[in-house]
Write a protein that holds these residues in place. Structure first.
Motif: not given
Length: 278
Positions: A255-268
């Motif tokens: 879950t942590r990896e998925v959320l870190d990936m989403v944050a990076a794709i969003k540019g956050d």
């Protein structure tokens, strides 16, 4: 409560002998402590401790629930004083004892069934998860629930509950709203809530989602509990993209990896180790 792009992982540690996912793997005290330590090592921001199975099962008294969760919360608080501890209970008596032992958040999955839970949060300064269950009694399953517009109705009720909690003295910055997938809902309802989660995150209240290996994932993919991780992670990514901030999960590292990936794709958030062609 959160900076832009921050997502919190709430690890699940169930001190029950009959959990739907692990069938009691963390019922023993030392096993539960080891699970909490492991969750922290894998990146959990919160550990949510439950002492009663959400679904049908043997009756658990208030005294037994307290015995299952309170000494454990105290022990984990001593081991990890910076960790946010949450108690998953609908009972005010349990919530009060758990907060005294070190819990900072009351995860009331059964939507204020016991009004004392709000009183505990107001009296102690603890945070509160405000949920939606369609009026279900604790530990029951809805029979063919019907909504005109499930998202609109869940949104309206959660707003009412959050505002009522603040009026009762709960601190506004400690409130999370949870659409409570599966509870009082069909698989179609839970999918709709996930698809339109922006309508909840757009309220300004931080949204918690408890998606991990739930029946709506299993029924969507026709898979048993032990094969629902991929579906859970897909729902997690969609929910994060749509504004959820806290994710209750059995599988912390994934879950942590998925959320870190989403944050990076969003540019956050930036990539952790960018090297390619640089």
């Amino acid at each position: 409560m959160f900076d832009e792009g921050d997502y919190a992982v709430m690890a699940i540690v169930n001190r029950t002998p009959d959990s739907f996912f692990d069938s009691g793997a963390t019922f023993a005290f030392e096993a539960a402590v080891a699970a909490a330590d492991n969750a922290v090592a894998q990146g959990a921001d919160i550990v949510d401790v439950g002492g009663v199975k959400a679904g049908d099962g043997p009756e658990v008294s208030v005294a037994e629930e307290i015995e299952r969760v309170v000494p454990f919360i105290a022990a984990v608080h001593d081991r990890h004083p910076e960790l946010i501890l949450s108690v998953d209970t609908w009972r005010g008596e349990v919530a009060r004892e758990a907060v005294a032992a070190g819990a900072e958040l009351v995860n009331d999955t059964w939507a204020g069934w016991d009004p004392q839970v709000i009183e505990v949060a107001a009296d102690t300064g603890a945070g509160l998860v405000v949920s939606h269950t369609g009026g279900l009694q604790p530990r029951t399953v809805a029979a063919k629930p019907v909504y005109g517009d499930v998202v609109a109705e869940v949104r309206a009720e959660l707003l009412d509950r959050a505002e009522a909690a603040v009026a009762a003295g709960v601190r506004a910055d400690g409130i999370l709203i949870d659409p409570t997938h599966d509870f009082g809902k069909t698989t179609y309802h839970s999918l709709d809530l996930t698809r339109r989660l922006e309508e909840l995150s757009g309220t300004g209240w931080p949204v918690l989602v408890a998606l991990s290996r739930k029946d709506f994932v299993g029924e969507t993919l026709d898979l048993p509990v032990d094969r629902r991780l991929n579906g859970t992670l897909a729902a997690t990514a969609i929910s994060a993209w749509n504004g959820a901030r806290v994710f209750r999960a059995h599988d912390v590292a994934a879950t942590r990896e998925v959320l870190d990936m989403v944050a990076a794709i969003k540019g956050d958030k930036p990539p952790k180790a960018p090297r390619r062609s640089l």
